[in-house]
Scaffold this active site. Structure first.
Site, PDB file in Angstrom:
ATOM      1  N   PHE A 228       0.719  -1.215  -0.064  1.00  0.00           N
ATOM      2  CA  PHE A 228      -0.021  -0.007  -0.174  1.00  0.00           C
ATOM      3  C   PHE A 228       0.782   1.247   0.036  1.00  0.00           C
ATOM      4  O   PHE A 228       0.494   2.326   0.248  1.00  0.00           O
ATOM      5  CB  PHE A 228      -0.851   0.089   1.196  1.00  0.00           C
ATOM      6  N   GLU A 232       7.563   1.222   0.115  1.00  0.00           N
ATOM      7  CA  GLU A 232       8.038   1.734  -1.141  1.00  0.00           C
ATOM      8  C   GLU A 232       9.611   2.252  -0.425  1.00  0.00           C
ATOM      9  O   GLU A 232      10.358   2.262  -1.321  1.00  0.00           O
ATOM     10  CB  GLU A 232       7.392   3.237  -1.669  1.00  0.00           C
ATOM     11  N   ARG A 310       1.024  15.733  -5.771  1.00  0.00           N
ATOM     12  CA  ARG A 310      -0.301  15.000  -6.305  1.00  0.00           C
ATOM     13  C   ARG A 310      -1.357  15.278  -5.763  1.00  0.00           C
ATOM     14  O   ARG A 310      -2.349  15.358  -6.151  1.00  0.00           O
ATOM     15  CB  ARG A 310       0.199  13.502  -6.160  1.00  0.00           C
ATOM     16  N   GLU A 716      -4.568   2.403  -7.342  1.00  0.00           N
ATOM     17  CA  GLU A 716      -5.182   3.296  -6.346  1.00  0.00           C
ATOM     18  C   GLU A 716      -6.492   4.055  -6.813  1.00  0.00           C
ATOM     19  O   GLU A 716      -7.213   4.586  -5.765  1.00  0.00           O
ATOM     20  CB  GLU A 716      -3.933   4.509  -6.468  1.00  0.00           C
TER      21      GLU A 716
END
Length: 766
Positions: A228, A232, A310, A716
């Site tokens: 999720f 990362e 974003r 996503e």
């Protein structure tokens, strides 16, 4: 043809039988060392002294290291080199690693780490958005996107409103916690198994921590038990620590976080505060909007800057904003360094504009769906030339079709009437209903990350071996990519084997993130397969004296004119004639270009669309609530695997609804996370899902861009469908008043927040 079939997940049998192997399941030698970190109990302070004598003498302890003992770079940052593996002089959040312990067992390492005596001179921490803002604690000057003349349009608008919404963070709560295992190799090389979405970043960080070139470190990951976004960058610390100990001691080294440690140490979804001013006409059409987004980044940058970018890029969601100003503050605080989380800032931006739409509807006394429809981007057939606040033209919008279809699919109009009637008859229970859309951009906003590699072998018996740069975290990426290879050679899916993602097979990989896994890796695999296939066609044409145009790879076999040979026969013959049956593949996303400084360009290759209708009920005496029914239509283009896509949509919705309802992160006044275990942090359980849950793929969906078999990303975008639950709760709260006061519900809408909003509607004091 394997694509577009609802085939099961390639590891489904292994998952349900408990035989799927994760990092912690890899057999380790008897001499393997186990690691734990010694953590700061102070949010901000200067380290005065560290006494580790009791740690050194504890049972089973083999090695204890502080920052001064590290062999090379003390850095695990994903971006700005501002995040040391072990603290130096100063601590910046509760849970920051100060030292590491290597012992003969996991339990002994954890116990020993508790024995340290550390003196820290406490400094005043900055814990909240407001405190950081007042202190001017920001990672960079606030960027602004500007379109049109928002101030002028605001002042001349028929109506104006303003408000603020606070949006909480979210714990990833992957079932498999962070884990790493390092095996020292000859000549100083290192093999690292890491539960990571970004093997190449692990490779780079481990190499730098050891003072070695990248080619000396090999990173492998077969699967994760969920990611999720939380894997990362957050796995860097464990991988580096294990590699350092393995190199120092010449023994394998392993580390995994217990759930409590994982929740205390690792970053979360970024908390936001969004202030807004909006001007609109009598129909609810937005004439201008001014957003100020405040993002709590934590103590180090990690991925805060692109996350905040974003959020700005999704401040419009599915709505055309003719005049807009969006300003973003990226705030540095003495809390855990927040990181990537499904949607990567996009959901926070979408919540902001959905709140605006909801507020406009309440102000005008209109049904919120009417206001949404009045502001949707024009359909792709209209050629309207409408642009986003960052000046990208919208040419692929299907949100009007999806919304109209969903209204019929869900029986929205009749249910709106039924909700109104129910609320008129009931004073304690109130129902709410909301339809919210999603428009989500697909691509990494850091343009060079939009690339992928693959490696495909066909063995002489016709079996296919496949490797690519993407990672499997349960989402079904390996299954989809295997379907691509099987389709190109017209072989059953069982003929294709995908092995662990490995930096020694496919180098320079981008993270499996930004919903780009299938887009990038599917195309890279297609490229590799087509290279091999072209060689085979040329060989067949020469060997069997056939017209290349009449050679077909089919389910029946390889058709050479009227002759049909099995795929295995063709491959065996090609091998015997020294035809190369192996190829690399590569893909880079076309058309994308982005100038984040100017806030202009085309950051996304395309957009994914969807919409959800959610109906809820609240108890006005306690704030308790339930999701009664959810209906979803989501656009995945031409689905590669409908079964996997539906599963992703369902899971994403529940996770999104959980973020905005039950999942509350609570820190105390000293910066200590109090919700650090399943007993205190409430993720949605099975009973929290909608009692009636109807999900369908958009039947007319087809990507207008040349993606892998015209599919669209699914990881996503559907997460934001959960916003409909939050807006339905706001609708239910509004039914508790006389319509003169906006509900002003804050997120997450816990029972306490709902009760507070209900009391405000009734004119009562909280």
């Amino acid at each position: 043809m394997s694509i577009r079939k609802p085939l099961p997940h390639e590891a489904a049998r292994l998952h349900v039988t408990g035989t799927a192997r994760y990092v912690d399941d890899i057999p380790t030698p008897a001499n393997c060392l186990h690691l734990a970190f010694g953590l700061s109990q102070v949010a901000h302070g200067r380290i005065k002294s560290i006494d580790l004598s009791a740690v050194h003498s504890a049972i089973g302890v083999v090695e204890v290291l502080t920052a001064q003992d590290l062999p090379a770079a003390n850095d695990v940052s994903a971006s700005h080199h501002d995040e040391p593996l072990l603290a130096v002089d100063t601590v910046h959040f509760v849970g920051q690693p100060i030292f590491m312990v290597a012992a003969t067992s996991h339990a002994l390492a954890r116990k020993a780490a508790q024995l340290a005596v550390i003196e820290i001179t406490e400094l005043t921490p900055l814990l909240t958005i407001e405190e950081a803002l007042a202190a001017g604690s920001e990672f960079e000057d606030p960027p602004t996107y500007l379109k049109g003349e928002p101030e002028k349009a605001l002042n001349s608008a028929t109506h104006q409103i303003d408000g603020t919404i606070n949006i909480g963070g979210q714990e990833h709560f992957y079932l498999e916690s962070q884990a790493a295992l390092a095996f020292p190799q000859e000549d100083g090389d290192m093999l690292v198994h890491s539960s990571t979405q970004h093997p190449s970043e692990i490779q780079h960080k481990v190499a730098q921590a050891l003072g070695q070139p990248f080619n000396s470190v090999r990173v492998e990951i077969r699967r994760m038990g969920g990611g999720f976004g939380g894997k990362e960058s957050q796995g860097n610390s464990l991988a580096c620590a294990c590699a350092i100990i393995a190199a120092r001691c010449g023994r394998p080294a392993k580390m995994r976080y217990d759930r409590d440690d994982d929740m205390v140490i690792t970053g979360k979804r970024h908390e936001f505060r969004i202030d807004y001013r909006v001007g609109f006409d009598n129909y609810g059409r937005i004439q201008a909007v001014d957003f100020k987004q405040y993002c709590r980044g934590g103590w180090a940058q990690d991925l805060t800057l692109p996350v905040a970018d974003r959020a700005m890029l999704h401040a419009d969601n599915a709505y055309h904003l003719p005049n807009a100003r969006i300003t973003s503050h990226r705030l540095k605080t003495n809390t855990v360094s927040n990181t990537a989380f499904r949607g990567f800032g996009g959901p926070q931006g979408v919540v902001g504009i959905e709140r605006v739409i909801d507020h406009i509807a309440h102000h005008l006394g209109k049904e919120s769906l009417q206001v949404r429809e009045a502001n949707y981007y024009a359909p792709k057939s209209a050629n309207a030339g409408q642009t986003t606040p960052y000046h990208m033209e919208i040419t692929d919008s299907v949100i009007d079709q999806i919304s109209d279809t969903l209204v019929d699919f869900s029986g929205y109009s009749a249910r709106r009437t039924a909700v109104t009637e129910f609320n008129a008859k009931n004073s304690i229970l109130k129902r709410g209903l909301a339809l919210t859309p999603v428009k989500f951009g697909i691509s990494f906003t850091l343009t060079f990350l939009n690339q992928a590699g693959a490696l495909v072998h066909i063995y002489s018996d016709g079996s296919i071996h496949l490797n690519h740069g993407g990672t499997e975290m349960g989402q079904g990426l390996f299954t989809k990519v295997a379907q691509v290879a099987a389709t190109l050679f017209a072989q059953p899916l069982s003929a294709v084997k995908i092995t662990a993602t490995d930096t020694a097979k496919v180098p320079n990989t981008s993270a499996t993130a930004a919903s780009s896994g299938s887009d990038l890796n599917g195309m890279a695999v297609k490229n590799a397969c087509e290279t091999i296939k072209a060689r085979l066609v040329a060989f067949i044409a020469q060997n069997w004296q056939a017209d290349p145009a009449k050679i077909r790879f089919t389910k029946a076999g390889v058709e050479i004119g009227t002759t049909i040979l099995t795929f295995q026969e063709v491959i065996a013959t090609a091998y015997q004639n020294r035809i190369s049956l192996s190829s690399t593949g590569f893909y880079k996303t076309p058309k994308v270009e982005w100038d984040r400084t100017k806030g202009t360009g085309r950051p996304f290759f395309y957009f994914a669309y969807g919409a959800a209708v959610t109906e809820v009920v609240i108890d006005t005496l306690t704030g308790e609530n339930r999701i009664l029914r959810t209906d979803i239509i989501h656009d995945v283009g031409k689905s590669l695997n409908p079964a996997l896509d539906l599963g992703q949509i369902e899971g994403a919705y529940v996770q999104g609804a959980g973020w905005l309802t039950t999942e509350e992160l609570v820190w105390d006044a000293r910066g200590t996370l109090k919700t650090h275990a399943p007993s205190t942090y409430k993720i949605p359980a099975c009973s929290d899902r909608p009692a009636e849950f109807n999900v369908a793929l958009f039947e007319q969906g087809e990507n207008t861009e040349d993606t892998i078999y015209r599919s669209k990303a699914v990881g996503e975008p559907p997460f934001m469908l959960g916003i409909s639950a939050f807006m339905a709760l706001s609708d239910a709260v509004a039914a508790c008043g006389d319509g003169t006061q906006y509900p002003d519900l804050q997120a997450p809408a816990t029972a306490e927040q709902i009760l507070k909003a209900v009391m405000a509607q009734k004119g009562e004091t909280w």
